[in-house]
Design a protein around this motif. Structure first.
Motif, PDB file in Angstrom:
ATOM      1  N   GLY A  32       2.337   2.912  -2.312  1.00 17.62           N
ATOM      2  CA  GLY A  32       1.989   3.864  -3.367  1.00 17.62           C
ATOM      3  C   GLY A  32       0.777   4.701  -3.004  1.00 17.62           C
ATOM      4  N   TRP A  33      -0.205   4.061  -2.407  1.00 11.74           N
ATOM      5  CA  TRP A  33      -1.403   4.793  -1.999  1.00 11.74           C
ATOM      6  C   TRP A  33      -1.109   5.762  -0.860  1.00 11.74           C
ATOM      7  CZ3 TRP A  33      -5.736   5.227  -4.604  1.00 11.74           C
ATOM      8  CH2 TRP A  33      -6.013   4.277  -5.596  1.00 11.74           C
ATOM      9  N   ARG A  83      -8.715   8.216 -18.141  1.00 12.95           N
ATOM     10  CA  ARG A  83      -9.060   6.869 -18.581  1.00 12.95           C
ATOM     11  C   ARG A  83      -9.643   6.898 -19.998  1.00 12.95           C
ATOM     12  NH1 ARG A  83      -9.857   2.549 -14.818  1.00 12.95           N
ATOM     13  NH2 ARG A  83      -7.926   2.506 -13.591  1.00 12.95           N
ATOM     14  N   TYR A 103      -8.543   2.247  -9.747  1.00 12.91           N
ATOM     15  CA  TYR A 103      -7.515   3.224 -10.095  1.00 12.91           C
ATOM     16  C   TYR A 103      -6.199   2.870  -9.411  1.00 12.91           C
ATOM     17  CZ  TYR A 103     -11.287   6.033 -12.047  1.00 12.91           C
ATOM     18  OH  TYR A 103     -12.342   6.470 -12.803  1.00 12.91           O
ATOM     19  N   THR A 104      -5.123   3.487  -9.872  1.00 15.92           N
ATOM     20  CA  THR A 104      -3.788   3.220  -9.341  1.00 15.92           C
ATOM     21  C   THR A 104      -3.235   4.472  -8.670  1.00 15.92           C
ATOM     22  OG1 THR A 104      -2.651   3.906 -11.369  1.00 15.92           O
ATOM     23  CG2 THR A 104      -3.374   1.611 -11.229  1.00 15.92           C
ATOM     24  N   PRO A 105      -2.248   4.322  -7.786  1.00 16.81           N
ATOM     25  CA  PRO A 105      -1.625   5.492  -7.168  1.00 16.81           C
ATOM     26  C   PRO A 105      -1.033   6.455  -8.196  1.00 16.81           C
ATOM     27  CG  PRO A 105      -1.025   3.510  -5.969  1.00 16.81           C
ATOM     28  CD  PRO A 105      -1.736   3.059  -7.201  1.00 16.81           C
ATOM     29  N   GLU A 106      -0.496   5.901  -9.294  1.00 18.40           N
ATOM     30  CA  GLU A 106       0.076   6.750 -10.334  1.00 18.40           C
ATOM     31  C   GLU A 106      -1.002   7.641 -10.951  1.00 18.40           C
ATOM     32  OE1 GLU A 106       0.577   3.505 -10.069  1.00 18.40           O
ATOM     33  OE2 GLU A 106       2.678   3.501  -9.429  1.00 18.40           O
ATOM     34  N   GLU A 107      -2.179   7.077 -11.188  1.00 17.11           N
ATOM     35  CA  GLU A 107      -3.284   7.863 -11.737  1.00 17.11           C
ATOM     36  C   GLU A 107      -3.730   8.934 -10.741  1.00 17.11           C
ATOM     37  OE1 GLU A 107      -6.019   5.204 -14.596  1.00 17.11           O
ATOM     38  OE2 GLU A 107      -5.624   4.232 -12.664  1.00 17.11           O
ATOM     39  N   GLN A 125       0.808  -1.213   0.000  1.00 14.27           N
ATOM     40  CA  GLN A 125       0.000   0.000   0.000  1.00 14.27           C
ATOM     41  C   GLN A 125       0.845   1.269   0.000  1.00 14.27           C
ATOM     42  OE1 GLN A 125      -2.799  -0.168   3.219  1.00 14.27           O
ATOM     43  NE2 GLN A 125      -3.710  -2.090   2.548  1.00 14.27           N
ATOM     44  N   TRP A 150       0.571   8.821  -2.271  1.00 16.91           N
ATOM     45  CA  TRP A 150      -0.368   9.761  -2.892  1.00 16.91           C
ATOM     46  C   TRP A 150      -1.138  10.545  -1.836  1.00 16.91           C
ATOM     47  CZ3 TRP A 150      -5.743   9.527  -2.194  1.00 16.91           C
ATOM     48  CH2 TRP A 150      -6.423  10.617  -2.775  1.00 16.91           C
ATOM     49  N   ARG A 182      -9.343   2.792  -4.789  1.00 19.26           N
ATOM     50  CA  ARG A 182      -8.806   1.455  -5.012  1.00 19.26           C
ATOM     51  C   ARG A 182      -9.902   0.510  -5.462  1.00 19.26           C
ATOM     52  NH1 ARG A 182      -5.098  -1.000  -0.379  1.00 19.26           N
ATOM     53  NH2 ARG A 182      -4.964  -2.590  -2.004  1.00 19.26           N
TER      54      ARG A 182
END
Length: 217
Positions: free
Chosen positions: A14-15, A86, A49-53, A12, A18, A45
């Motif tokens: 990455g999250w 997206r 979606y991703t942390p990068e997004e 987690q 962010w 999540r």
């Protein structure tokens, strides 16, 4: 009191990066802000979606001429920017798929011709090609699809490469062996072929004539 979100699960990270980045950039220092972002993480999540997004969406909010102040407006902007990104990614993917369909990469087997020359099965014995008879099969690539169901000069339906390979899986090695054998034979033929250089022949004749003239003096 400002407390960054922490978690023991490395997956987690990455999250958390962010959430802490968004919180620090917009100066959200209250404990309630941390709890609110934790619920946002769970929501986004769950939406896939991703942390990068998320980081990209946060940067877009920061780039607005008038960044929102209310937390609710932040959430609305995040949703809007994520959906927009997206949608753009889907368009790019669709264009790439269209390119692959309409302009496929060159086939390494048939070079996009669609048909392939293979050893005729009548001459294949024990995995070896015993004669020089060949046949044509249609490739399993995009270019070969147009020959599916087509017939040869004898009116016989063409065989697919996939079907042929089940009966003669060593066909490529057989074709290569024959090519190498032909090269060696051509080399031998060149080696034993009589010289055909007219200049050399004439030079030898002239040399003999000159010697005869000298002996007659």
């Amino acid at each position: 009191m400002e407390n960054n979100l922490t978690v023991k699960n490395p997956a987690q990270d990455g999250w958390l990066q962010w959430a802490n980045h968004h919180r620090a950039f917009f100066g959200w220092k209250a404990d309630e802000d941390g709890k609110m972002l934790a619920t946002w993480v769970g929501f986004f999540r769950g939406e896939g979606y991703t942390p990068e997004e998320m980081l990209s969406a946060t940067k877009k909010i920061a780039g607005l001429s008038k960044p929102p102040f209310q937390r609710e407006h932040h959430l609305n902007h995040l949703v809007a920017f994520l959906k927009e990104a997206r949608a753009e990614n889907y368009k790019v993917t669709a264009r790439q798929n269209d390119e692959l369909i309409n302009h496929p990469a060159p086939c390494k087997v048939c070079r996009n011709f669609g048909l392939i020359t293979v050893p005729h099965l009548s001459g294949v014995r024990g995995g070896e090609w015993t004669n020089n008879y060949t046949a044509g099969v249609y490739c399993s690539c995009y270019a070969g699809n147009k020959f599916s169901g087509a017939t040869n000069s004898k009116g016989e339906q063409r065989t697919s490469l996939n079907s042929y390979e089940r009966m003669n899986p060593a066909w490529q090695r057989q074709m290569k062996d024959r090519e190498e054998r032909e090269k060696k034979l051509n080399f031998l033929r060149e080696d034993i072929r009589p010289p055909n250089n007219l200049d050399k022949i004439l030079s030898k004749i002239q040399a003999r004539v000159n010697r005869g003239l000298q002996d007659g003096k």
